[in-house]
Scaffold this motif. Structure first.
Motif, PDB file in Angstrom:
ATOM      1  N   TRP A   9       0.849  -1.186   0.000  1.00 55.48           N
ATOM      2  CA  TRP A   9       0.000   0.000   0.000  1.00 55.48           C
ATOM      3  C   TRP A   9       0.880   1.231   0.000  1.00 55.48           C
ATOM      4  O   TRP A   9       1.180   1.805   1.019  1.00 55.48           O
ATOM      5  N   SER A  94      -8.598   4.511   7.467  1.00 55.22           N
ATOM      6  CA  SER A  94      -7.569   3.864   6.664  1.00 55.22           C
ATOM      7  C   SER A  94      -7.361   4.710   5.410  1.00 55.22           C
ATOM      8  O   SER A  94      -8.094   4.590   4.426  1.00 55.22           O
ATOM      9  N   LEU A  97      -6.776   2.981   1.995  1.00 55.89           N
ATOM     10  CA  LEU A  97      -8.025   2.418   1.475  1.00 55.89           C
ATOM     11  C   LEU A  97      -8.959   3.521   0.973  1.00 55.89           C
ATOM     12  O   LEU A  97      -9.607   3.371  -0.067  1.00 55.89           O
ATOM     13  N   TYR A 149      -0.717   1.126  -5.982  1.00 56.74           N
ATOM     14  CA  TYR A 149      -1.190  -0.069  -5.287  1.00 56.74           C
ATOM     15  C   TYR A 149      -0.723  -1.312  -6.022  1.00 56.74           C
ATOM     16  O   TYR A 149      -1.512  -2.019  -6.615  1.00 56.74           O
TER      17      TYR A 149
END
Length: 163
Positions: A9, A94, A97, A149
């Motif tokens: 990430w 997050s 995300l 990503y």
């Protein structure tokens, strides 16, 4: 030997001037992804092109403008989060995300809006330019997702002793 898929990430907002201290005391600086800046510019040019053209279909171009403005606002939202380092205070979110979902949803909506705008342009230059810059922003958004990503395969040894 086992192969493990390890998601990395490396969100682009983590590269916006955030300093990370390393073991030797030096600070490591991350840079802004250039695709984010170019996507911002292409969205702005696409919005201005569509806004200053005679419209043939109101719903198609108003949808394109709404998607472009929402995407621009979200990009600026993430810039503000990084400039003021809000992500350090809001640890319950997050952020990788959240940015991934922003990229994913923005890419899908922008692709749909660009297809609709291109199909309803009827060779009017401003509308064709707006749709073209919309497609360019979509491609840049896909590149941002792909570069931020990555999923890489790492080969790991199963033995106790590493050579």
């Amino acid at each position: 030997m086992r192969r493990h898929i390890v998601p990395q990430w490396n969100a682009s907002f983590l590269r916006m001037g955030v300093k990370l201290s390393e073991k030797d005391g030096k600070e490591k600086h991350f840079q802004v992804l250039p695709t984010t800046n170019w996507r911002l510019i292409s969205l702005l040019v696409g919005f201005i092109s569509v806004n200053n053209s005679p419209w043939t279909d109101y719903s198609a171009y108003s949808y394109f403008q709404i998607v472009a403005i929402c995407d621009l606002v979200m990009i600026l939202f993430f810039y503000i989060i990084h400039i003021f380092r809000i992500y350090r205070k809001l640890t319950c979110v997050s952020w990788p995300l959240a940015e991934f979902l922003h990229y994913l949803i923005g890419t899908i909506l922008l692709l749909i809006a660009s297809i609709v705008a291109a199909s309803k342009s009827y060779n009017l230059t401003g509308l064709v330019a707006g749709a073209t810059f919309g497609f360019l922003a979509t491609i840049l958004c896909v590149l941002s997702i792909w570069s931020s990503y990555k999923v890489s395969c790492i080969t790991q040894s199963t033995s106790k002793y590493h050579a």
